[in-house]
Design a protein around this motif. Structure first.
Motif, PDB file in Angstrom:
ATOM      1  N   ILE A  27       0.824  -1.206   0.000  1.00 39.29           N
ATOM      2  CA  ILE A  27       0.000   0.000   0.000  1.00 39.29           C
ATOM      3  C   ILE A  27       0.862   1.262   0.000  1.00 39.29           C
ATOM      4  O   ILE A  27       0.588   2.203  -0.727  1.00 39.29           O
ATOM      5  CB  ILE A  27      -0.943   0.008   1.227  1.00 39.29           C
ATOM      6  N   GLY A  28       1.919   1.279   0.807  1.00 39.18           N
ATOM      7  CA  GLY A  28       2.673   2.503   1.042  1.00 39.18           C
ATOM      8  C   GLY A  28       3.886   2.739   0.169  1.00 39.18           C
ATOM      9  O   GLY A  28       4.367   3.859   0.080  1.00 39.18           O
ATOM     10  N   LEU A  29       4.391   1.685  -0.500  1.00 37.50           N
ATOM     11  CA  LEU A  29       5.613   1.833  -1.291  1.00 37.50           C
ATOM     12  C   LEU A  29       5.343   1.588  -2.775  1.00 37.50           C
ATOM     13  O   LEU A  29       4.594   0.682  -3.137  1.00 37.50           O
ATOM     14  CB  LEU A  29       6.683   0.849  -0.815  1.00 37.50           C
ATOM     15  N   ASP A  97      16.872   5.059   1.729  1.00 41.71           N
ATOM     16  CA  ASP A  97      17.118   5.946   0.584  1.00 41.71           C
ATOM     17  C   ASP A  97      16.592   5.355  -0.724  1.00 41.71           C
ATOM     18  O   ASP A  97      16.358   6.088  -1.686  1.00 41.71           O
ATOM     19  CB  ASP A  97      18.601   6.279   0.465  1.00 41.71           C
ATOM     20  N   ARG A  98      16.375   4.048  -0.778  1.00 43.51           N
ATOM     21  CA  ARG A  98      15.869   3.406  -2.000  1.00 43.51           C
ATOM     22  C   ARG A  98      14.343   3.312  -2.032  1.00 43.51           C
ATOM     23  O   ARG A  98      13.774   2.978  -3.075  1.00 43.51           O
ATOM     24  CB  ARG A  98      16.467   2.004  -2.132  1.00 43.51           C
ATOM     25  N   LEU A  99      13.695   3.598  -0.916  1.00 46.26           N
ATOM     26  CA  LEU A  99      12.242   3.462  -0.839  1.00 46.26           C
ATOM     27  C   LEU A  99      11.542   4.630  -1.517  1.00 46.26           C
ATOM     28  O   LEU A  99      11.916   5.786  -1.328  1.00 46.26           O
ATOM     29  CB  LEU A  99      11.792   3.376   0.619  1.00 46.26           C
ATOM     30  N   GLU A 100      10.530   4.314  -2.302  1.00 46.95           N
ATOM     31  CA  GLU A 100       9.713   5.336  -2.960  1.00 46.95           C
ATOM     32  C   GLU A 100       8.310   5.256  -2.378  1.00 46.95           C
ATOM     33  O   GLU A 100       7.593   4.285  -2.598  1.00 46.95           O
ATOM     34  CB  GLU A 100       9.668   5.093  -4.470  1.00 46.95           C
ATOM     35  N   LEU A 101       7.942   6.302  -1.643  1.00 44.18           N
ATOM     36  CA  LEU A 101       6.644   6.314  -0.976  1.00 44.18           C
ATOM     37  C   LEU A 101       5.519   6.686  -1.935  1.00 44.18           C
ATOM     38  O   LEU A 101       5.694   7.512  -2.826  1.00 44.18           O
ATOM     39  CB  LEU A 101       6.660   7.303   0.185  1.00 44.18           C
ATOM     40  N   GLN A 102       4.378   6.070  -1.698  1.00 41.73           N
ATOM     41  CA  GLN A 102       3.172   6.439  -2.441  1.00 41.73           C
ATOM     42  C   GLN A 102       2.687   7.796  -1.920  1.00 41.73           C
ATOM     43  O   GLN A 102       2.970   8.164  -0.778  1.00 41.73           O
ATOM     44  CB  GLN A 102       2.079   5.390  -2.219  1.00 41.73           C
ATOM     45  N   PRO A 103       1.951   8.542  -2.733  1.00 39.75           N
ATOM     46  CA  PRO A 103       1.490   9.868  -2.296  1.00 39.75           C
ATOM     47  C   PRO A 103       0.489   9.810  -1.137  1.00 39.75           C
ATOM     48  O   PRO A 103       0.317  10.799  -0.428  1.00 39.75           O
ATOM     49  CB  PRO A 103       0.852  10.469  -3.547  1.00 39.75           C
ATOM     50  N   TRP A 104      -0.128   8.679  -0.920  1.00 35.52           N
ATOM     51  CA  TRP A 104      -1.142   8.588   0.143  1.00 35.52           C
ATOM     52  C   TRP A 104      -0.578   8.065   1.469  1.00 35.52           C
ATOM     53  O   TRP A 104      -1.326   7.715   2.373  1.00 35.52           O
ATOM     54  CB  TRP A 104      -2.314   7.711  -0.295  1.00 35.52           C
ATOM     55  N   VAL A 105       0.745   8.034   1.606  1.00 32.13           N
ATOM     56  CA  VAL A 105       1.348   7.560   2.858  1.00 32.13           C
ATOM     57  C   VAL A 105       0.995   8.496   4.016  1.00 32.13           C
ATOM     58  O   VAL A 105       0.700   8.036   5.112  1.00 32.13           O
ATOM     59  CB  VAL A 105       2.875   7.402   2.706  1.00 32.13           C
TER      60      VAL A 105
END
Length: 151
Positions: A27-29, A97-105
């Protein structure tokens, strides 16, 4: 009903936290496949579940440190979620540093804060109900004693 649901969730999180963590990652990444969890991530999830269960099942009148901390974290997540998001990422993942968060986090973190506040409030209301129920029979006994003395 809500209390039982949250207790059930807590038990699931204690016994089998991996599916819950994986669902949160999906959901978050944007790139959950690159996430490298730290060894204590599962322990942290289990502790969260244990806190939920303990707070919602216990039958104590005074508030506890755990309930207060959970409420403070919940309030922080609702009001200013970013610092808690960053802290939790560093605690759970080795490669933040490699994690890309979703805009709804951020909205999801606020919802988690509402969940924490709900558990905290439910734990306090549970401790007040037995106290109120216990004081009623005492009041009845006291009034009947007064009536007996008056005769």
């Amino acid at each position: 009903m809500l209390r039982k649901l949250l207790i059930g969730f807590g038990f699931v999180e204690i016994v089998k936290p991996e599916p819950i963590i994986e669902a949160c990652e999906r959901i978050g990444l944007r790139n959950p496949e690159v996430a490298k969890r730290r060894p204590l991530a599962l322990t942290g999830a289990r502790l969260e579940g244990l806190a939920f269960v303990w707070l919602l099942v216990r039958n104590r009148q005074e508030s506890t440190l755990v309930s207060t901390l959970l409420g403070l974290v919940g309030l922080t997540l609702v009001l200013v979620p970013q610092p808690i998001i960053e802290l939790s990422q560093h605690l759970v993942y080795a490669d933040t540093d490699r994690l890309e968060l979703q805009p709804w986090v951020v909205p999801a973190a606020r919802l988690l804060g509402v969940l924490y506040l709900t558990v905290s409030l439910l734990s306090r209301s549970a401790s007040e109900e037995p106290a109120a129920a216990a004081s009623e029979p005492d009041a009845d006994r006291s009034s009947s004693r007064l009536r007996l003395r008056a005769r």
